[in-house]
Design an enzyme around this catalytic site. Structure first.
Site, mmCIF file in Angstrom:
data_model
loop_
_atom_site.group_PDB
_atom_site.id
_atom_site.type_symbol
_atom_site.label_atom_id
_atom_site.label_comp_id
_atom_site.label_asym_id
_atom_site.label_seq_id
_atom_site.Cartn_x
_atom_site.Cartn_y
_atom_site.Cartn_z
ATOM 1 C CG ASP A 41 -1.921 1.134 1.232
ATOM 2 O OD1 ASP A 41 -1.787 2.059 0.402
ATOM 3 O OD2 ASP A 41 -2.841 1.090 2.060
ATOM 4 C CB ALA A 65 -0.274 7.276 -9.500
ATOM 5 C CE1 TYR A 130 -2.620 12.203 -10.858
ATOM 6 C CE2 TYR A 130 -2.542 13.808 -12.646
ATOM 7 C CZ TYR A 130 -2.272 12.547 -12.153
ATOM 8 O OH TYR A 130 -1.630 11.627 -12.956
ATOM 9 C CD1 TRP A 155 -3.818 14.037 -22.179
ATOM 10 C CD2 TRP A 155 -4.807 14.006 -24.184
ATOM 11 N NE1 TRP A 155 -4.319 15.291 -22.409
ATOM 12 C CE2 TRP A 155 -4.931 15.310 -23.626
ATOM 13 C CE3 TRP A 155 -5.350 13.756 -25.439
ATOM 14 C CZ2 TRP A 155 -5.577 16.350 -24.285
ATOM 15 C CZ3 TRP A 155 -5.980 14.794 -26.104
ATOM 16 C CH2 TRP A 155 -6.108 16.072 -25.544
#
Length: 297
Positions: A41, A65, A130, A155
């Site tokens: 984790d 992530a 983020y 992307w």
């Protein structure tokens, strides 16, 4: 025959780790070992150390992530724990074990106001939580362990997980028209191509001490598109294959408000990784066609 080099990759269900597993089945010199929850984790430093040491890596790939861009705006603690402190812990254990680390980052470290594609040395200015958390992750990895390669990509799509290609094909199963943003431009990038690049960069890091092979690199598919252009190409290929398609109505960012702001320009210049690692990804249309064909078969 020499034993394959062991690349330990964080995460089990992400697009890049699944792509690495798929690609590694076609090569004999690299073994991919994926580690993830519940034993590993990123928000728990103890599990990081224990899991990595048990996996006995020759190279670490920091792929997992916190990627929920909009949710990060209201969940800052988790975003920074996973995207910044987690990679820092990975870099510490990589340094202790004396192995290289490849860390994946994002175009969201930039604000998108530059007119041209971003180069690695351009000033960073993330627009939201983020991007800020991912930028701190980059900085902590780089300052903790000099034997690193940070790969910024953008992307990302693939046959696996949640991504734009799969989402829009699913939407076309029930809708004949879709509104898609046409004033954000970037480089659509296949996770399968990212996996190929990681394998190459990893081999290079293990095979050479050249400092030029370390540092930050941009890694995206060649060519650029808006989200609407990306969607139109997805549907062109899907329709040709007998799969779902819909009419694209081009809209502006202001027509589709989100909690987190997106960069208007996400294009990344990838000349540095081509020069020092020999990595040049295919044109985005070629890779998109391959993924769409796979999904619509």
């Amino acid at each position: 025959m020499t034993s394959p080099r062991r690349f330990v990759v964080t995460g089990l269900t992400g697009q890049v780790v699944q792509s690495l597993v798929a690609r590694s089945s076609q090569c004999e010199d690299v073994e991919i070992v994926a580690i993830g929850r519940p034993n590993f984790d990123l928000a728990n430093a103890d599990t990081i150390t224990q899991s990595i040491e048990a996996a006995r890596p020759e190279l670490i790939v920091s792929a997992a992530a916190y990627t929920a861009v909009d949710q990060a705006e209201s969940n800052e603690g988790d975003a920074f724990a996973v995207n910044a402190q987690g990679p820092a812990a990975l870099a510490r254990i990589a340094k202790t074990l004396d192995v290289p680390i490849i860390h994946l980052s994002t175009d969201y470290v930039f604000d998108g106001t530059k007119a041209a594609p971003y180069v690695e040395s351009d000033p960073v200015a993330p627009l939201g939580v983020y991007g800020t958390s991912k930028l701190l992750g980059e900085q902590l990895v780089a300052s903790t362990h000099e034997n690193h390669a940070i790969l910024r990509t953008a992307w990302v799509y693939s046959p696996f997980g949640r991504n734009f290609v799969r989402t829009i094909l699913r939407a076309a199963e029930t809708r004949t028209e879709l509104g898609v943003v046409d004033d954000q431009v970037g480089n659509p990038t296949s996770a399968l191509d990212i996996a190929d690049a990681i394998l190459t960069v990893g081999r290079n890091l293990l095979g050479s001490n050249d400092l030029a092979m370390r540092g930050i690199f941009h890694l995206t598919g060649r060519g650029a598109a808006t989200w609407a252009e990306f969607a139109e190409e997805i549907f062109r290929v899907s329709k040709m294959m007998g799969g779902p398609f819909a009419k694209i109505n081009r809209i502006s960012t202001s027509d589709y408000p989100t909690p987190a702001r997106r960069p208007a320009n996400s294009r990344l210049n990838c000349e540095r990784i081509a020069e020092y690692h020999g990595v040049i990804l295919p044109n985005w249309k070629i890779s998109t066609s391959g993924v769409v064909r796979h999904l619509t078969r």
